[in-house]
Design an enzyme around this catalytic site. Structure first.
Site, short mmCIF file in Angstrom:
data_model
loop_
_atom_site.label_atom_id
_atom_site.label_comp_id
_atom_site.label_asym_id
_atom_site.label_seq_id
_atom_site.Cartn_x
_atom_site.Cartn_y
_atom_site.Cartn_z
N LYS A 166 -24.68 0.14 -28.44
CA LYS A 166 -24.22 1.07 -27.41
C LYS A 166 -23.36 2.17 -28.03
CE LYS A 166 -22.84 0.85 -22.63
NZ LYS A 166 -21.97 1.96 -22.32
N ASN A 205 -27.01 1.78 -19.18
CA ASN A 205 -25.68 1.35 -18.75
C ASN A 205 -24.64 2.35 -19.25
OD1 ASN A 205 -23.80 -0.24 -17.48
ND2 ASN A 205 -23.82 -1.89 -19.00
N SER A 236 -6.19 6.06 -17.36
CA SER A 236 -6.87 6.50 -18.59
C SER A 236 -6.70 8.01 -18.82
CB SER A 236 -8.37 6.17 -18.53
OG SER A 236 -8.59 4.88 -18.04
N SER A 238 -11.45 7.14 -14.64
CA SER A 238 -11.16 8.55 -14.93
C SER A 238 -12.46 9.33 -15.08
CB SER A 238 -10.32 8.67 -16.19
OG SER A 238 -11.07 8.26 -17.31
N ASP A 266 -25.95 4.97 -25.71
CA ASP A 266 -25.41 5.86 -24.68
C ASP A 266 -25.77 7.32 -24.92
OD1 ASP A 266 -24.37 3.63 -23.54
OD2 ASP A 266 -22.35 4.44 -23.27
#
Ligand code: DC
Length: 653
Positions: A422, A103, A208, A181, A60
Site C-alpha cells: 500500500k 482502499n 491530524s 482530516s 494507493d
C-alpha cells in the site's frame, strides 16, 4: 545477513522473522503517500504539464494514477518513479466514468470532492473495507455547495454516485474536523474549481492538523494560497486556479521513516533515514520527538534523520498522539521494549483507518504476551517477555510494518506481508538490509550419523539454543499413535502436529506436561516418524514451530531440511554423514549400552530403508544443499566433528 523466509501455505502467505540481534545502516525512503496523491491530483487539475519526481510506487498511488487515466488525464511514466502529468485546467475530459479506488483513502476523498465540483456523472467505488469507512461529513459539505451525490450502499459510506449539478458560487461550507482530516483536505483541494471565493468552517476540534499543513503546502506549490484563521476557518480567494510549477519532487515518507528510526532506537543503531528531515512538510517527522521522549538519541539534518539506542534503555511515555496518528502505531510496538507502561492518547481516528487499528493493535500485541488496555480513544501497552506468534495484518500495511519491530523480542510470523505494498512495497527488503538476525547453524544428515550429538555440543559450546527437529516428527508419530490416528492419515496427523503440547528441556522433553524419556526413540516410533515426515501437511504444521527456535544469541538445528527449508539463509550449513555400516554399528552399540536387544544386519537394513524414504520423498528430501559443507564422520571422533563445525562457524561469521 538476516534471514527472511517467505512461504506459501494453504491459507495465505506469510513471512517468518527470526529474532533480531541489532540494527544499523542507511535507508533511502520511498516517496510520501500523502504528498504523492495530493501532487498527482493537483497536477491533473492544474494548467500545464507537471513532472512529478520520486513518486511513491504503491497500491494507493496506482489507484490514483489509474483513476486519472480513466478521467482522460495524460499520464506518462518516465521511469524511476518519475511521471509526466498533463493538467486539464480543472476540467476532466471524461465526463462519465466508474472509478475503482481500492482502499486508498488519499485517492477516494479528494477525488470525490474534485469530481463533485468539477461536474460530471461518476461512480466511485472501493474494496469492502473502503465501503465501511465514513465519508458522510465530506458529502454533507459538498452538498452545501450544491453537489448532487447519492449513496449507492449505506448512507454516509461509499460507494457514491456523483451527478452534474449547479455549484453555488461562494458561500461558507461547514465540515466536521474530528473524524478524518481527509474531508477538509478534499474540500480545500477542490474549492478552487468553483472559481469563486469560498470559506470552510471546521466544526469540532480538527484532528491530524499536520496533514492539513501538507495539503496547504502542496496547494501553495501549485499556486493557490489558502488564508487560514487558526484551525477553524479556511478561505480560498475568488479566481484561484492551479498552475503547474513545472517539476515537483516528492519527499520521502515520514510515516515510513518511523519504523527505521524505531529500529535504531531498539536495536542499537545508528539507523539513518534519507528523504525526510528537519525541513519536511510532513507532520509525522514529529515522531522523532516522541521517540526522543522514550530516550532514543535522535539527530537531524535538512533531509535526513538518524536514531540510536540510549545507554540505559528506552522508557515508557504517556503521549497525546493526535498530531502523529499513523506514526503513533509504531510507538505502540516500541513500547514493547520500553521500561514501564506506555499510554497513547487521542487516537480515535485509528478506528476508521484501513481497519479498526485500536482493536487490531490490542489483539496482536496480546498474542505476543504484552499487557494491553484499550479504550475508545487510547491504548496502553505494558511490556512482557514476548512469545512467538503469528500476527494477522488486516490488510493494513502499518500493522505489518510496526509489528516487524517485535522481532527484537521474539521470532514471529507476519501473515499476508504483501499488504505493505500500500505504501512501501520493498519494506521487508529494506528491513533486512539494516537488521542483523540471531545466527543459525543448520546441520542436516541421515539417521544415526551422530548429528544430534554434534549439534547439541556445538550449541552448548556457543551458548546457543538447540533444535532437535527429528524429535518433533517422533513426537508427532507418538502422539498420533496415542490418539489412534493412522500414520498415513495426513490431515489427522497434521492436526496432531499443529496442536503438539511440547516443552523442551535439556534433560528431557515433556509431552502434555509428562516426561517422555526414550519413548520416542524406539525402532517403531523411528519408523513412524519417517512416515509422518513424508506428509506435506505435517511439515507445514511444524514449520513455524521450528523457526520459533531462532532466538538470540543463536541456534543450532539438526534434521533433514534445516538448511534447505527451515533456515535457508543459515550462516553455516553442514551436511553431516557417515557410511551406513558405521552408522548401523553406532546405533547397535547405543542400543546394547541401554540394555536393549539389537541385531546388526536388521539395523543396517532398517537404516538403508529409512535413508531411502527420507531422500526419495517429494517434500524436503534429505540431500546435501549446494551451499552446505560436507562433514563425513566415519573416521572422526565426536570432538573432532564438533571442532570442525565450530571452526567453520568462526570462518562464516
Ligand atoms: O533425526 P531423527 O532420526 O530423530 O528423525 C526422525 C525422522 O524424522 C526421520 O525419519 C527423518 C524425519 N525428519 C525429517 O524429515 N526432517 C527433519 N528436519 C528431521 C527429521
Amino acid at each position: 545477513m538476516p534471514r527472511y523466509d517467505h512461504g506459501e501455505c494453504v491459507i495465505h502467505e506469510f513471512l517468518d522473522l527470526p529474532q533480531l540481534l541489532s540494527a544499523a545502516g542507511i535507508v533511502r525512503l520511498p516517496g510520501s503517500k500523502s504528498i504523492s496523491n495530493r501532487v498527482l491530483l493537483l497536477a491533473a487539475l492544474a494548467e500545464g504539464e507537471t513532472e512529478v519526481r520520486d513518486l511513491l510506487a504503491s497500491d494507493d498511488t496506482a489507484r490514483m494514477l489509474e483513476a486519472l487515466k480513466v478521467l482522460g488525464v495524460g499520464v506518462t511514466a518516465l521511469g524511476n518513479e518519475n511521471w509526466l502529468i498533463k493538467g486539464c485546467g480543472g476540467k476532466f475530459p471524461v465526463k462519465q466514468a466508474e472509478l475503482f479506488l481500492g482502499n486508498a483513502g488519499t485517492a477516494f476523498r479528494p477525488l470525490t470532492a474534485a469530481l463533485a465540483l468539477a461536474g460530471g456523472d461518476y461512480i466511485l467505488k472501493g474494496v469492502a473495507r473502503m465501503h465501511e469507512r465514513p465519508i458522510g461529513d465530506l458529502v454533507d459539505g459538498l452538498r452545501q455547495l450544491g453537489a448532487d451525490i447519492t449513496y449507492l450502499g449505506n448512507d454516509g459510506f461509499p460507494p457514491l454516485h456523483l451527478k452534474p449539478a449547479t455549484i453555488m458560487p461562494g458561500g461558507v461550507v461547514k465540515v466536521r474536523g474530528d473524524v478524518s482530516s481527509q474531508f477538509l483536505t478534499g474540500l480545500l483541494m477542490a474549492l478552487p474549481l468553483t472559481g469563486e471565493a469560498a470559506t470552510v468552517d471546521v466544526i469540532g476540534e480538527l484532528i491530524s492538523k499536520p496533514y492539513i499543513e501538507i495539503t496547504l503546502a502542496v496547494m501553495a506549490r501549485f499556486g493557490v494560497q489558502v488564508h487560514r484563521e487558526g484551525w477553524q476557518r479556511f478561505t480560498v480567494q475568488a479566481g484561484s486556479r492551479y498552475v503547474s510549477p513545472g517539476t515537483v519532487y516528492v519527499e520521502g515518507d515520514a510515516s515510513s521513516a518511523s519504523y527505521f528510526l524505531a529500529l535504531g532506537a531498539i536495536g542499537g543503531g545508528p539507523v539513518r533515514v534519507e528523504g525526510v528531515g528537519r525541513d519536511s512538510i510532513q507532520g509525522d517527522v514529529k515522531f522523532a520527538e516522541a521517540l526522543a521522549k522514550m530516550g532514543a538519541c535522535i539527530e537531524m539534518g535538512p533531509n535526513w534523520m538518524a536514531s540510536r539506542a540510549p545507554a540505559d534503555g528506552l522508557v515508557a511515555v504517556d503521549l497525546d498522539c493526535n498530531h502523529i496518528p499513523d506514526a503513533a502505531m509504531t510507538l505502540a510496538t516500541v513500547a514493547l521494549f520500553a521500561k514501564g507502561t506506555t499510554t497513547l492518547r487521542n487516537i480515535a481516528s485509528w478506528r476508521v483507518k484501513e481497519t479498526d487499528r485500536i482493536v487490531a493493535m490490542a489483539t496482536e500485541l496480546r498474542k505476543l504476551g504484552a499487557g494491553v488496555e484499550e479504550g475508545e480513544d487510547f491504548i496502553r501497552v505494558t511490556p512482557a517477555r514476548l512469545k512467538p506468534a503469528a500476527i494477522d495484518t488486516y490488510d493494513d500495511h502499518r500493522i505489518a510494518m510496526c509489528f516487524s519491530l517485535a522481532a527484537f523480542g521474539t521470532p514471529l510470523r507476519i501473515n499476508d506481508p504483501k499488504c505493505v505494498a500500500k505504501t512501501f512495497p520493498d519494506f521487508f527488503e529494506r528491513f533486512a538490509d539494516v537488521t542483523k538476525a540471531a545466527p543459525v547453524i543448520a546441520i542436516d544428515g541421515p539417521s544415526a550419523s551422530g548429528k544430534g550429538t554434534v549439534a547439541a555440543r556445538v550449541a552448548a559450546a556457543l551458548g546457543f539454543a538447540y533444535l532437535d527437529s527429528g524429535a518433533l516428527y517422533r513426537l508427532t508419530a507418538l502422539a498420533a499413535q496415542r490418539a489412534a490416528i493412522d500414520w498415513a492419515d495426513e490431515a489427522g496427523v497434521a492436526g496432531i502436529a499443529a496442536a503438539l503440547n511440547v516443552e523442551f528441556f535439556e534433560a528431557d522433553i515433556l509431552l502434555d506436561g509428562i516426561p517422555i524419556g526414550d519413548a520416542i526413540r524406539s525402532e517403531e516410533i523411528s519408523a513412524g516418524a519417517s512416515k509422518v515426515a513424508a506428509l506435506p501437511a505435517v511439515r507445514d504444521a511444524l514449520l513455524f514451530r521450528q523457526r520459533a527456535f531462532n532466538t538470540t544469541p543463536g541456534l543450532v538445528g539438526d534434521g533433514r531440511d534445516m538448511g534447505s527449508v527451515i533456515f535457508p539463509r543459515a550462516e553455516l550449513k553442514v551436511f553431516l554423514t557417515a557410511s551406513a555400516e558405521e552408522r548401523a554399528e553406532r546405533r547397535y552399540k547405543q542400543l546394547i549400552e541401554k540394555g536393549l536387544s539389537a541385531n546388526l544386519p536388521d539395523l543396517l537394513l532398517d537404516l538403508k530403508q529409512r535413508d531411502e524414504r527420507d531422500s526419495q520423498r517429494s517434500v524436503a528430501p534429505l540431500r546435501q544443499e549446494p551451499d552446505a559443507r560436507l562433514l563425513d564422520t566415519t573416521f572422526l571422533t565426536i570432538d573432532q566433528a564438533v571442532n570442525q563445525v565450530l571452526m567453520w562457524f568462526r570462518e562464516a561469521k
